[in-house]
Design a protein around this motif. Structure first.
Motif, short mmCIF file in Angstrom:
data_model
loop_
_atom_site.label_atom_id
_atom_site.label_comp_id
_atom_site.label_asym_id
_atom_site.label_seq_id
_atom_site.Cartn_x
_atom_site.Cartn_y
_atom_site.Cartn_z
N GLU A 1 62.45 70.72 96.73
CA GLU A 1 63.30 71.43 95.77
C GLU A 1 64.13 72.53 96.42
O GLU A 1 65.23 72.83 95.97
N GLU A 2 63.63 73.10 97.53
CA GLU A 2 64.38 74.20 98.16
C GLU A 2 65.52 73.66 99.01
O GLU A 2 66.64 74.14 98.93
N LYS A 3 65.24 72.70 99.84
CA LYS A 3 66.30 72.15 100.70
C LYS A 3 67.27 71.30 99.89
O LYS A 3 68.44 71.16 100.25
N GLY A 4 66.78 70.70 98.82
CA GLY A 4 67.66 69.98 97.91
C GLY A 4 67.60 68.48 98.05
O GLY A 4 66.92 67.93 98.91
N PHE A 5 68.32 67.85 97.17
CA PHE A 5 68.31 66.39 97.12
C PHE A 5 69.60 65.91 96.47
O PHE A 5 70.36 66.69 95.90
N ARG A 6 69.81 64.63 96.55
CA ARG A 6 70.97 64.00 95.89
C ARG A 6 70.46 62.95 94.92
O ARG A 6 69.54 62.20 95.24
N LEU A 7 71.10 62.90 93.75
CA LEU A 7 70.72 61.96 92.71
C LEU A 7 71.91 61.02 92.46
O LEU A 7 73.02 61.50 92.20
N ILE A 8 71.65 59.72 92.57
CA ILE A 8 72.74 58.75 92.41
C ILE A 8 72.33 57.69 91.40
O ILE A 8 71.19 57.20 91.42
N ALA A 9 73.27 57.33 90.53
CA ALA A 9 73.05 56.21 89.62
C ALA A 9 74.27 55.31 89.68
O ALA A 9 75.39 55.76 89.41
N ASN A 10 74.07 54.08 90.08
CA ASN A 10 75.16 53.12 90.12
C ASN A 10 75.29 52.42 88.78
O ASN A 10 74.29 52.18 88.09
#
Ligand code: AMP
Ligand code: ZN
Length: 115
Positions: free
Chosen positions: A78-87
């Motif tokens: 959660e601190e470094k982050g993430f990417r959320l993708i929905a095709n």
């Protein structure tokens, strides 16, 4: 849905590495990870594409976002982050016709999500 591979994963007919499960939502590791962390978050209800989400699914979709928060915290990303993708649909490259969010993390992502 008989021929849906994600429905088969939900039913346990195809194995998966689960990271979260409740009555409505399942999350498991993508079989071809595009990042050190690559989780697919899906509703147990078969919904083929984002275009088929109805008003009745509002609670479910909101809950999916909260589950994504929980997974991010549980995995310590959660601190470094993430990417959320929905095709959605052919131009996006959507291969599995059961809605899913790709949760990607564990490396610095490029500045653009398109390729
Ligand atoms: P999309 O292209 O957005 O439809 O993404 C489908 C994703 O499902 C791809 O990233 C695949 O690697 C993944 N996938 C397909 N079959 C499996 C499986 N049996 N277990 C885990 N992930 C899968
Ligand atoms: Zn399905």
């Amino acid at each position: 849905m008989e021929d849906c591979i994600f429905c088969k994963i939900i039913k346990g007919e195809i194995p998966s590495e689960k990271v979260y499960e409740d009555e409505e939502i399942l999350a498991f590791k993508d079989i071809h990870p595009a990042a050190p962390v690559h989780i697919l978050v899906i509703p147990k209800k078969h919904i083929a594409t984002l275009l088929e989400i109805s008003e009745q699914d509002s609670y479910l979709m909101g809950k999916m976002m909260q589950v994504i928060q929980k997974i991010a915290k549980d995995l310590g990303i959660e601190e470094k982050g993430f990417r959320l993708i929905a095709n959605c649909g052919p131009d996006s490259g959507q291969e599995v016709m059961h809605i899913h969010f790709h949760l990607l993390a564990g490396r610095k992502m490029g500045p653009k999500i398109i390729s």
